[in-house]
Design a protein around this motif. Structure first.
Motif, PDB file in Angstrom:
ATOM      1  N   ALA A  76       0.832  -1.205   0.000  1.00  0.00           N
ATOM      2  CA  ALA A  76       0.000   0.000   0.000  1.00  0.00           C
ATOM      3  C   ALA A  76       0.865   1.253   0.000  1.00  0.00           C
ATOM      4  N   GLU A  77       1.838   1.275   0.872  1.00  0.00           N
ATOM      5  CA  GLU A  77       2.704   2.459   0.982  1.00  0.00           C
ATOM      6  C   GLU A  77       3.492   2.696  -0.295  1.00  0.00           C
ATOM      7  N   ASP A  78       4.120   1.647  -0.822  1.00  0.00           N
ATOM      8  CA  ASP A  78       4.940   1.801  -2.031  1.00  0.00           C
ATOM      9  C   ASP A  78       4.087   2.183  -3.235  1.00  0.00           C
ATOM     10  N   ALA A  79       2.892   1.593  -3.341  1.00  0.00           N
ATOM     11  CA  ALA A  79       2.038   1.878  -4.489  1.00  0.00           C
ATOM     12  C   ALA A  79       1.549   3.322  -4.468  1.00  0.00           C
ATOM     13  N   VAL A  80       1.145   3.808  -3.293  1.00  0.00           N
ATOM     14  CA  VAL A  80       0.663   5.189  -3.196  1.00  0.00           C
ATOM     15  C   VAL A  80       1.796   6.168  -3.434  1.00  0.00           C
ATOM     16  N   HIS A  81       2.962   5.877  -2.910  1.00  0.00           N
ATOM     17  CA  HIS A  81       4.118   6.756  -3.148  1.00  0.00           C
ATOM     18  C   HIS A  81       4.398   6.862  -4.641  1.00  0.00           C
TER      19      HIS A  81
END
Length: 363
Positions: A76-81
């Motif tokens: 989730a974090e990597d995709a949103v970044h």
């Protein structure tokens, strides 16, 4: 699993802060970018679904709340970044913006479900007695640190109050001694440490208020209802004036949340002077309530700290018309509708010039 990702995006250093027209344009550009995306590819080709977004722009950048469905926190974090980075890069007017923070925030209920479902060699035993024995044999540093959480919170609040840039210096919470007819001080000022603790509590709870309002928004969105008809638990929105409860739907909650984020940004970056509209008056009322409850929760709310919060309240508002929404004054002979700010104008900035809180004498 559903994750909430908070993203802080900032304009380039050494560039002028955005004026209201530029901020409105930035909101439109960012929202248009999100609207064009339904899913994003995360690490190793894992698809992450984009469920919802909230955009709040301030003079120095934007705070984004991005809700995604992902198999794990890291995805989730990597995709949103990656998504926000690409959105900024492909938008010419935002291409020089930078991402300062990208954090995943897990909904409380889902976090509890995740912990309940945890498996593996490091998972705690199912039997409570076995868990207690294991904990006693292997105490963790965190457990030791948690023995006095109130002291930790108190130190954090005092540290926040001591930071130089924010808009809530402890002097706003300290009542100077009044002078009697003979010109001598009559009564004592709020103790310095109590004023610092009250100021720090206001700053400490800005993030708490945003997160709990976001959960309120999620409840209204999922039930597709209003506060008056909502069956799920709400943190704050049910404390809005009852007379308009049927109009507090998800759209209103989203707009109110954006207002709170923008106000909190001005508070923390030192540009807040006083509430700009009825919605901000109510938001500040919520922040004061949240600070009071947090202090009380940690047994930090004594008479001196309460007096400090009261002093700030007296200085923070030019008037108390927002309180009329809860309890209209009995002394006015004008029709109620003419004494209250119309609901449709709650988010409209007041045309009257306002002075900074620090310039207003205490009452």
């Amino acid at each position: 699993m559903t994750y909430v990702v908070t993203v802080d995006a900032c304009i380039p250093e050494d560039t002028p802060e955005m004026d209201p027209l530029q901020r409105a344009g930035a909101v439109a550009l960012i929202e248009d970018g999100f609207d064009s995306v339904k899913a994003v590819e995360g690490p190793d080709g894992v698809e992450v679904d984009l469920l919802d977004t909230i955009v709040a722009v301030h003079p120095g950048g934007a705070v984004l709340k991005v809700v995604v469905d992902a198999p794990a926190l890291e995805f989730a974090e990597d995709a949103v970044h990656a998504l926000v980075d690409e959105l900024l890069e492909r938008t010419e007017l935002l291409a020089d913006w930078t991402i300062e923070r990208c954090e995943v925030e897990l909904h409380q209920d889902l976090a509890r479900q995740s912990l309940d479902a945890a498996e593996g060699p490091d998972a705690p035993p199912d039997d409570p007695a076995a868990r207690k024995a294991r904990h006693s044999e292997n105490p963790t540093p965190k457990a030791a640190a948690d023995q006095n959480p109130a002291a930790t919170v108190r130190l954090r609040m005092l540290a926040l109050a001591a930071e130089p840039r924010h808009s809530f210096p402890p002097s706003l919470f300290a009542e100077p001694p009044a002078e009697n007819d003979e010109g001598h001080a009559d009564g004592a000022a709020v103790p310095s440490e109590s004023a610092q603790l009250a100021a720090g509590a206001m700053l400490y709870t800005t993030d708490i208020l945003v997160e709990e309002l976001f959960e309120d928004l999620q409840v209204l969105t999922q039930e597709d209802t209003t506060v008056a008809e909502c069956e799920g638990p709400l943190w704050h929105l049910e404390r809005l004036p009852d007379r308009y409860a049927l109009q507090y739907d998800a759209r209103f909650a989203r707009r109110f949340l954006v207002t709170v984020i923008a106000m909190n940004t001005r508070i923390t970056d030192g540009t807040f002077q006083r509430p700009r509209c009825v919605a901000e008056e109510l938001a500040l009322r919520f922040l004061l309530h949240q600070a009071t409850m947090t202090l009380e929760l940690h047994n930090l709310l004594d008479d001196a700290v309460s007096a400090a919060l009261d002093t700030f309240t007296d200085k923070a508002y030019d008037h108390t018309s927002h309180e009329w929404l809860y309890d209209p004054p009995a002394s006015t002979s004008a029709p109620l509708e003419t004494t209250l700010t119309p609901f449709s104008s709650w988010f409209t900035p007041s045309p009257e010039p306002s002075h900074p809180i620090a310039d207003k004498p205490s009452m």
